[in-house]
Scaffold this active site. Structure first.
Site, PDB file in Angstrom:
ATOM      1  N   ALA A  51      70.590 -42.256 -11.150  1.00 42.50           N
ATOM      2  CA  ALA A  51      71.869 -41.592 -10.877  1.00 42.50           C
ATOM      3  C   ALA A  51      72.901 -42.503 -10.203  1.00 42.50           C
ATOM      4  CB  ALA A  51      71.603 -40.333 -10.045  1.00 42.50           C
ATOM      5  N   GLN A 187      59.442 -44.237 -16.884  1.00 42.43           N
ATOM      6  CA  GLN A 187      60.144 -44.993 -15.830  1.00 42.43           C
ATOM      7  C   GLN A 187      59.193 -45.357 -14.686  1.00 42.43           C
ATOM      8  OE1 GLN A 187      61.250 -42.228 -17.310  1.00 42.43           O
ATOM      9  NE2 GLN A 187      63.466 -42.096 -17.392  1.00 42.43           N
ATOM     10  N   ASP A 228      69.095 -36.222  -9.039  1.00 42.25           N
ATOM     11  CA  ASP A 228      70.302 -36.463  -9.849  1.00 42.25           C
ATOM     12  C   ASP A 228      71.441 -35.552  -9.435  1.00 42.25           C
ATOM     13  OD1 ASP A 228      68.037 -37.587 -11.590  1.00 42.25           O
ATOM     14  OD2 ASP A 228      69.886 -38.344 -12.493  1.00 42.25           O
TER      15      ASP A 228
HETATM   16  O1  MRU Z   1      66.610 -40.536 -16.672  1.00 39.07           O
HETATM   17  P1  MRU Z   1      66.625 -41.416 -15.470  1.00 39.07           P
HETATM   18  O2  MRU Z   1      65.628 -42.506 -15.524  1.00 39.07           O
HETATM   19  O3  MRU Z   1      68.022 -41.908 -15.152  1.00 39.07           O
HETATM   20  O4  MRU Z   1      66.213 -40.445 -14.280  1.00 39.07           O
HETATM   21  C1  MRU Z   1      66.258 -40.940 -12.986  1.00 39.07           C
HETATM   22  C2  MRU Z   1      65.814 -39.996 -11.947  1.00 39.07           C
HETATM   23  O5  MRU Z   1      65.487 -38.853 -12.214  1.00 39.07           O
HETATM   24  C3  MRU Z   1      65.895 -40.483 -10.532  1.00 39.07           C
HETATM   25  O6  MRU Z   1      64.946 -39.840  -9.736  1.00 39.07           O
HETATM   26  C4  MRU Z   1      67.293 -40.186  -9.976  1.00 39.07           C
HETATM   27  O7  MRU Z   1      68.294 -40.572 -10.862  1.00 39.07           O
HETATM   28  C5  MRU Z   1      67.513 -40.863  -8.666  1.00 39.07           C
HETATM   29  S1  MRU Z   1      67.574 -42.641  -8.816  1.00 39.07           S
HETATM   30  C6  MRU Z   1      67.855 -43.220  -7.237  1.00 39.07           C
END
Ligand code: MRU
Length: 339
Positions: A51, A187, A228
Site C-alpha cells: 500500500a 508475497q 491497505d
Molecule cells: O497485493 P499486495 O501485495 O500489494 O498486498 C499487500 C498487503 O496486503 C500489505 O499487507 C499491505 O499493503 C501493507 S504493506 C506495508
C-alpha cells in the site's frame, strides 16, 4: 529531482525505476516506470506493490513527468489514471490528494517535486515510529506469524509489520517468524522470506493452511499484519487470508496486531463493508507464474473467485500500531479513527 533509493524504488537522472517484485527473489530486475501507462501496468501486475509503495511510486512519477514538461492539465489527467490503478489501498488516494494540492501551486513543478520527496521521507519516518512502537509489544522469545509482505519492499523505510519484527529481532526478542506463503501471489514465500533472510531474522515458511495447527500446538505468540485501508470503525482491509488468521487467533487466544501508517487511515469510510475490494484474474488461482515460469493446474474453464483482499472486523484486532503509537480497542470504540 535528486537521486533517490529505497529498497524497491529508484530515481536516477530524473527517471523512475522499480524493482520487479514479481521476479524476486530469483531475479533482481530494475525496470523503468517513466510514463503513466508503464506504472499502471507495473501496479496491476504487482511488480510494484504494498500500500505505501504504490502511493509513493505514483507521486514520484507525477513529479518527474512535471519536470519533463507535462502540462498542468495533462498532469491532472495522469493523476486520476494513477488514482484508479488499485482500488483498495487508500495510501494511493491519500498521497495523490496531496499531489493534487501541489498541482494547484503557481510553480507546480517545484511543488510536485518537493511534495513527492516529502512523502517518501515521511514514509521512512512513519515506518520507523511504527516499528519502534510495535517492537515494545513483542515479548522476549516470541514466535510471530506474519502474512503477505510488509517490509522495506512495500514501503520507503523499514516496513510496517515487518519493520516491527525487524526491530524486535534487533532487540533479541524474536525466536522465530512463521511466514505465511500468501496464496495466490506468494508475497510471503517470495518476498517476506527473502527480506527476513537478508535481515538475518530466523523464519520458517508455511502454506496459509498451516497456521491453524501451529496455533493449536501453542507455537504462535502473536500475529502481525499490515493494512491497505483502516475504516473509521477500525475494520481493516488487508491481503486475502488475513481475516482467517484473525479468526484463528481469536479462537486460540493469540494477540492479533495490525501495523500501518496514518496514510492507511480512511476516516471517511465508515466500516469494512464500504471498502472496495479488488477482484483479480482467474489465472492467479488456476496456476502460478513467476521468474521460474508459468504452470496451470486447474481445468482451462474452471470458474474462479479471486478477491485480492479481505476485511478483518475490528472486534478481532488486539491493537492497531500506528506511527502515533498503539491504538487499543477502547480507543477505537471511542472514535479514535472516526476523524
Ligand atoms: O497485493 P499486495 O501485495 O500489494 O498486498 C499487500 C498487503 O496486503 C500489505 O499487507 C499491505 O499493503 C501493507 S504493506 C506495508
Amino acid at each position: 529531482m535528486q537521486t533517490l533509493q529505497t529498497t524497491s524504488l529508484r530515481v536516477v537522472e530524473n527517471k523512475l525505476w522499480i524493482l520487479d517484485q514479481q521476479a524476486l527473489p530469483q531475479q533482481k530486475n530494475w525496470l523503468p516506470a517513466d510514463n503513466t501507462e508503464a506504472l499502471v501496468g507495473h501496479i496491476h501486475a504487482l511488480r510494484v506493490r504494498g500500500a505505501p509503495l504504490i502511493g509513493l511510486s505514483a507521486s514520484l512519477l507525477l513529479a518527474l513527468l512535471a519536470e519533463h514538461g507535462m502540462t498542468r492539465d495533462a498532469l491532472g489527467q495522469a493523476l486520476e489514471v494513477l488514482r484508479a490503478a488499485r482500488p483498495t489501498a487508500v495510501n494511493l488516494m491519500n498521497n495523490l490528494d496531496r499531489m493534487k494540492q501541489a498541482l494547484t501551486q503557481p510553480d507546480f513543478v517545484a511543488a510536485l517535486g518537493a511534495e513527492a520527496l516529502r512523502l517518501v521521507q515521511e514514509d521512512r519516518e512513519l515506518c520507523e515510529r511504527i516499528a519502534r512502537a510495535g517492537s515494545e509489544l513483542v515479548t522476549p522469545g516470541s514466535r510471530l506469524l506474519t502474512h503477505c509482505n510488509t517490509g522495506g519492499l512495500a514501503t520507503a523505510g523499514v516496513g510496517t509489520a515487518l519493520g516491527v519484527i525487524a526491530r524486535a529481532h534487533e532487540a533479541g526478542k524474536v525466536a522465530n517468524v512463521w511466514v505465511d506463503e500468501t496464496r495466490p501471489l506468494l508475497q510471503g514465500g517470495r518476498l517476506t522470506a527473502w527480506e527476513l533472510g537478508e535481515l538475518g531474522v530466523p523464519y520458517q515458511l508455511i502454506t496459509d493452511s498451516m497456521a491453524a495447527s501451529l496455533m493449536a500446538q501453542g507455537q504462535v505468540d502473536a500475529v502481525w499484519v499490515g493494512a491497505d485501508r483502516i475504516a473509521a470503525n477500525g475494520d481493516v482491509a488487508n491481503k486475502i487470508g488475513t481475516y482467517s488468521l484473525a479468526v484463528l487467533a481469536k479462537f486460540h487466544n493469540v494477540p492479533f496486531y495490525v501495523a500501518a501508517p496514518q496514510t492507511t487511515l480512511d476516516p471517511a469510510c465508515p466500516n469494512g463493508a464500504a471498502i472496495p475490494i479488488e477482484q483479480r484474474s482467474a489465472a492467479e488461482v488456476t496456476g502460478v507464474a513467476g521468474s521460474f515460469g508459468a504452470v496451470q493446474w486447474a481445468p482451462e474453464n474452471a470458474r474462479v473467485y479471486n478477491p485480492a483482499f479481505d476485511v478483518t472486523p475490528a472486534a478481532l484486532i488486539s491493537g492497531w500500531v500506528l506511527d502515533s503509537g498503539v491504538v487499543t480497542p477502547e480507543d477505537v470504540a471511542n472514535g479514535r479513527f472516526a476523524g
